[in-house]
Design an enzyme around this catalytic site. Structure first.
Site, short mmCIF file in Angstrom:
data_model
loop_
_atom_site.label_atom_id
_atom_site.label_comp_id
_atom_site.label_asym_id
_atom_site.label_seq_id
_atom_site.Cartn_x
_atom_site.Cartn_y
_atom_site.Cartn_z
N SER A 174 0.85 -1.20 0.00
CA SER A 174 0.00 0.00 0.00
C SER A 174 0.87 1.24 0.00
CB SER A 174 -0.90 0.01 1.24
OG SER A 174 -1.52 1.27 1.42
N TYR A 189 -2.51 -1.04 10.38
CA TYR A 189 -2.61 -1.41 8.97
C TYR A 189 -1.35 -0.98 8.21
CZ TYR A 189 -4.24 -1.15 4.09
OH TYR A 189 -4.36 -1.28 2.72
#
Length: 283
Positions: A175, A188
């Site tokens: 990400s 995350y």
């Protein structure tokens, strides 16, 4: 598409149901297929919706037979399977929790039992839970996020390696948050940073076996995880901070996976691609 996200309400469950989203993410490949993955077998986690669905469709249109892993979003998974079969492809559905090493072993065994081999493993499934402060991240949330997002990659690679031969591909979904951080997604973002390090290290470990390991680090993408994570106000603004001033669509991310899964990436391992709407990322 960015303004239209105002019609999509926040969902209550993770990782979200694509069938409930308005507007629907676009998953169909934009480029004409050319058979680049003919006779390949691929297993894609989180393949029921979002980026995973788009990757599964793109692989299938390029000639691959695919298996998709998902948690319990059966309606979405059946729709992915329907779309693939409608195009003349094959799609095996495997439901369960990738945070369980036993399930990961069984999932790989199911792929081998159905197709006889495995050529491409896509570790894509993930969860995220926004929190205002680090004190709000419970032990349960921390362990669940790490178990789903990064432990699962260890479990699946361990289970798949006996079946992977020279030329096989492992592709991990990282990400943009791994590179620029995220103050409201501490756990995350930490898992995504771990995925980058895992990708680079595993690539070095497997290079002598001619198994290629790479990653894709998307920016903001319109997927069920977004409507299952953020408030309606944040959904309306989602992706507008990018240079392109909009979120990406899953079908704009999938070509990166097709490239890494095929011979065009024969001289690449340990690398990360960045389809992120124009944000400049170092690394």
């Amino acid at each position: 598409m960015s303004d239209a996200t105002s019609a999509s309400p926040q969902q209550e469950q993770q990782p979200g149901i694509q069938a409930q989203m308005q507007p629907q993410p676009t998953s169909e490949p934009r480029a004409d297929p050319s058979g680049k993955m003919a006779r390949k077998i691929a297993f894609i986690t989180g393949g029921d919706s979002g980026i995973g669905r788009a990757v599964a469709l793109a692989f299938a249109k390029e000639g691959a037979r695919v298996a998709i892993g998902y948690y319990d979003e059966h309606e979405d998974a059946l729709e992915t399977q329907r779309l693939i079969v409608e195009e003349g492809g094959e799609c095996l559905l495997i439901a369960g929790d990738i945070g369980s090493e036993d399930f990961c072993r069984d999932a790989i065994k199911s792929v081998i039992a159905e197709y006889g081999r495995l050529d491409v493993l896509v570790n894509n499934a993930a969860q995220q839970y926004p929190t205002e402060n680090i004190e709000d991240i419970s032990q349960v949330q921390l362990e669940k996020t790490f178990r789903t997002n990064i432990f699962s990659m260890f479990y699946l690679v361990k289970a798949a390696l006996p079946y992977l031969t020279a030329g096989a591909r492992i592709i991990n979904t990282a990400s943009v948050t791994a590179y620029r951080g995220s103050p409201h997604l501490l756990d995350y973002a930490a898992t995504k940073g771990a995925i980058v390090a895992f990708t680079r290290s595993l690539a070095q470990k497997l290079v002598k076996r001619e198994i290629h390991v790479n990653a894709v680090a998307p920016g903001p993408v319109w997927t069920p995880l977004i409507s299952a994570t953020f408030s309606e106000e944040k959904i309306r603004k989602f992706g507008k901070e990018t240079p392109m001033e909009r979120p990406g669509q899953p079908d704009e991310i999938a070509p990166s996976y097709v490239f890494l899964a095929t011979e065009g990436a024969s001289y690449m391992t340990g690398q990360v691609l960045h389809p992120n709407g124009g944000e400049i990322i170092n690394g």
